[in-house]
Design an enzyme around this catalytic site. Structure first.
Site, short mmCIF file in Angstrom:
data_model
loop_
_atom_site.label_atom_id
_atom_site.label_comp_id
_atom_site.label_asym_id
_atom_site.label_seq_id
_atom_site.Cartn_x
_atom_site.Cartn_y
_atom_site.Cartn_z
N ASN B 149 2.34 6.26 8.24
CA ASN B 149 3.54 5.66 8.80
C ASN B 149 4.45 6.68 9.48
O ASN B 149 5.30 6.32 10.27
CB ASN B 149 4.30 4.93 7.70
CG ASN B 149 4.59 5.81 6.52
OD1 ASN B 149 3.73 6.58 6.07
ND2 ASN B 149 5.80 5.74 6.01
N SER B 198 2.20 -6.04 5.87
CA SER B 198 3.60 -6.47 5.89
C SER B 198 3.88 -7.19 7.21
O SER B 198 3.45 -6.74 8.26
CB SER B 198 4.49 -5.23 5.77
OG SER B 198 5.81 -5.57 6.13
N CYS B 322 11.58 4.36 4.13
CA CYS B 322 11.59 4.33 2.68
C CYS B 322 11.87 5.70 2.09
O CYS B 322 12.13 5.83 0.91
CB CYS B 322 10.28 3.76 2.13
SG CYS B 322 10.15 2.01 2.43
#
Lengths: 403, 381
Positions: B149, B198, B322
């Site tokens: 990511n 997601s 995150c």
């Protein structure tokens, strides 16, 4: 050299005498419809006096698989076609054999038929010539004339030579649309969709009737039947589904007749209503999923008592089948998962704990005589709703639009 | 506004929103209710499941709807570890995983499991070989993300899947959050036993995601209660959310060839641009997904770069969303062997299929005008 066509055989049709042409035409039309829908480039053709599907670049494995599910086809073979020249025939045979070797097959024999007698070499000699050529080219290949892995058939005809190495079993039966039309009693259980499938396999075009008893049966039970009809429609075209409002009839029966023959009387009403609906549409038979002795209403005595109310033939394709075989078949045709959804249908409500397995037909008729039979039947027929189910149901379409 | 933080969240697609609002009002019933409204909601949920399975080449019963990838990853990690603890208590993960995997295995570690974290070599690769070397007799779970990511690096998820075919007792989980819609993703060909996705990373809505799990009979739930989602996830299902997630997935899968090629072009333009900037170091490997490029400006704080561009309504990000609130350095880059100065100055530019060439042009111009002006941090030369 590639397999560019599939040879389609329909052994059973060959014995149908004068009707043969009609059956063949229908089969070809059904195949054409399938190809048009799923493999737009593919076509049917008649050469060598045989029916072929020309793949024209479509995936021949997929076309082969799809054809195996068409009723009326007894077997299919991928085929290599060549001109009538020894070198070309050998080359074609080698192409077929190298495919078979890739599938792990090792032994073979050659069966040559020389229909075109102007071809200079006799069929026995051709067998040897082709065999020797292949053995020379593929060292791992062996000859086995009794139990070969591959039987290489070579047909030499005026128009050319066709070479095949494998023969895959088709769905069998008769082409859809050649067996007339009939009304299936579709409950939502495991048996009735299989019975419908079996009838379709003999060329019958289906309509279906379902008895719906709200509030004792739920919308889900009705949805279930629509989904089953949708699965069946994939095998033999659109299914006209009649949904009969059955609550009033069922309550009238429940109040009037003794509990233990209630199911018998109820089934008699179902047959009467189904027969009327069938007659209205010009159908010639009823189809039911009954299997001898499976439940109280399916003993010989029960069927005798129930069958008395109709003169229309009632076809019972599953009559001698074991339940486990029926379950297996329903899994294969894809109706099982729908059938086992846990919603009550009208046969399971008001079920007494001790239904008669040997109802007396005369007594049943006597109990029933207190009911206004014709009024009940006519009323139910009049309020019946009809829906055409073709592949996807309306709910399916709404949901798919959302996704 | 130029939005270049698509790996954190994407702009919901109009079609997805339409599906959500329509499904929310037309199918508001509780799927577990016996009546017609319940039946319809349940039918929608199952149709969504069927469609998701078709798009990911899985079986319908293998698809579980969750609140997003963090839940999917936690369910896969904890649920698998607990279900298999009698067979062994060793877990292997790549050290590049998302915090929802790393923190979940850290929790397992505290609870008595052994965890091996496979660290990449200098080029940012974790190889199937290095995963294989980490396996033990008592290994029950291996986790590997498909696309990183932060850097966009494509990890050898398929090679690991192939290698693990010979270890049928090991459960293999793949985090495919950043892969869907960018590279081809198939549950079947990847050889995984579970896969998380997601929706809000693919123009869907937040709070929706899914976990594909091969055999849910072998999975311990995180939530207990009703028997929803095959008893694996108690709590009233969210049919509208599921439908919207599957709509987003369908669009992502069908648009992928076109969008991926488009993003690849823009990504190459950015790479060419950054290569010529002397204040910039490119962190992303050549073998990367089309939507991410990660760069550092050593000596300049990543946060300041982000805010400087923000003044021109250009939105990029520091590390992953995150992680970005807890630390100012990228743990992924540190794992890849980057210097401190590189790790703490990394910014991520992430594209979507709708990012235009003009936007990238404006971004490059804005970068030239603002970033060199950002004052060097104290101590930097």
């Amino acid at each position: 050299m590639k397999h560019d066509a599939i040879l389609i055989r329909y052994a059973e049709l060959a014995i149908k005498g004068r009707n043969r042409k009609k059956f063949e035409r229908r089969l070809e039309k059904n195949i054409q419809q399938l190809l048009k829908r799923r493999f737009p480039a593919a076509r049917t053709s008649r050469t060598f006096g045989r029916l072929f599907a020309e793949t024209n670049g479509e995936d021949s494995k997929e076309v082969l698989e799809a054809l195996r599910h068409v009723f009326g086809i007894s077997s299919v073979s991928p085929v290599v076609r060549t001109v009538n020249r020894e070198a070309d025939i050998k080359e074609g045979a080698a192409a077929v054999i190298s495919d078979a070797l890739a599938q792990g097959k090792r032994s073979f024999k050659v069966s040559c038929r020389r229909i075109d007698k102007t071809f200079p070499t006799g069929s026995q000699d051709m067998n040897q010539l082709i065999g020797a050529h292949l053995l020379g080219q593929f060292p791992e290949l062996t000859v086995d004339v009794h139990h070969p892995d591959v039987e290489l058939t070579v047909e030499i005809r005026q128009e050319g030579t066709a070479i095949t190495g494998e023969k895959l079993k088709g769905a069998g039966g008769l082409p859809t649309g050649t067996g007339g039309r009939a009304m299936l009693l579709l409950s939502g259980g495991i048996d009735s969709p299989v019975a419908g499938f079996e009838a379709m396999k003999r060329g019958v075009t289906l309509e279906a009737v379902h008895f719906h008893s709200p509030p004792y049966t739920s919308v889900q039970a009705k949805q279930k039947v629509e989904d089953l009809a949708a699965v069946l429609s994939a095998f033999g075209g659109a299914v006209k589904l009649h949904v009969v409002p059955f609550t009033e009839a069922q309550l009238a029966v429940h109040q009037q007749v003794p509990d233990n023959v209630e199911i018998t009387v109820m089934r008699r009403f179902m047959l009467r209503i189904a027969e009327q609906l069938a007659e209205k549409d010009g159908l010639k038979a009823l189809i039911s999923g009954e299997s001898l002795g499976q439940v109280a209403s399916q003993t010989l005595e029960s069927m005798y008592a129930i069958n008395q109310v109709t003169t229309m033939p009632v076809l019972r394709p599953l009559i001698t089948q074991d339940k486990l075989d029926v379950i297996e078949k329903s899994q294969r045709i894809g109706t099982y998962d729908i059938s086992i959804r846990p919603f009550e249908d009208c046969c399971t409500i008001f079920l007494p704990s001790d239904p008669k397995t040997k109802p007396n037909a005369e007594k049943v008729a006597y109990y029933e005589s207190f009911l206004a039979i014709d009024d009940i039947v006519n009323d139910a027929v009049k309020r019946t709703e009809v829906r055409i189910i073709d592949g996807r149901t309306q709910q399916d379409e709404e949901l798919e639009d959302l996704l | 506004m130029i939005y270049l933080d698509n790996s954190a969240a994407t702009i919901p697609d109009e079609e997805v929103l339409k599906t959500f609002t329509k499904a929310s009002s037309a199918y508001f019933g509780n799927p577990s209710s016996l009546h017609k409204l319940g039946g319809e909601a349940s039918a929608l949920l199952e149709k969504a499941r069927e469609k998701a399975a078709e798009l990911l080449e899985a079986e319908q019963h293998q698809v579980l709807f969750t609140s997003g990838a963090t839940e999917s990853n936690n369910l896969a990690v904890q649920g698998t570890a607990y279900a298999r603890q009698n067979r062994g208590k060793h877990v292997v993960v790549s050290s590049l995983e998302h915090p929802s995997i790393l923190e979940a295995v850290a929790y397992l570690e505290r609870e008595g499991w052994d965890v091996t974290r496979v660290s990449p070599q200098m080029n940012g690769d974790v190889t199937a070989q290095s995963v294989k070397r980490a396996l033990r007799e008592d290994t029950v779970l291996v986790c590997m993300m498909h696309v990183n990511n932060e850097t966009g690096a494509i990890l050898p998820a398929e090679e690991v899947g192939l290698m693990l075919k010979r270890y049928p007792r090991i459960h293999y989980h793949v985090d495919a959050v950043q892969a869907v819609g960018k590279i081809p993703v198939s549950f079947r060909t990847i050889g995984a036993d579970s896969l998380s996705i997601s929706a809000h990373k693919i123009h869907g809505l937040k709070g929706t995601g899914l976990l594909v799990y091969r055999d849910t009979r072998n999975l311990t739930p995180l939530f207990f209660g009703g028997a929803q989602e095959s008893g694996i996830r108690a709590g009233t299902e969210n049919p509208a959310g599921a439908a919207a997630a599957v709509k987003a997935l369908r669009l992502a899968v069908s648009n992928r060839p076109e969008h991926a090629a488009h993003m690849r072009d823009l990504n190459v333009q950015l790479e060419t641009f950054f290569k010529e900037r002397k204040e910039v170091v490119i962190n992303s490997p050549a073998q990367r997904a089309p939507h991410i490029i990660n760069v550092s400006c050593p000596g300049r704080k990543a946060e300041t770069v982000v805010h400087a561009l923000e003044q021109r309504e250009i939105y990029i990000s520091t590390t992953s969303a995150c992680s970005s609130r807890v630390s100012n350095e990228s743990s992924v880059l540190k794992e890849m062997g980057a210097d401190q100065s590189v790790a703490e100055s990394a910014v991520r530019i992430s594209l979507s299929g709708r990012t235009t060439a003009e936007e990238i042009g404006s971004f490059m111009k804005a970068w030239e005008q603002t970033v060199p002006e950002v004052t060097l941090a104290k101590g930097a030369k």
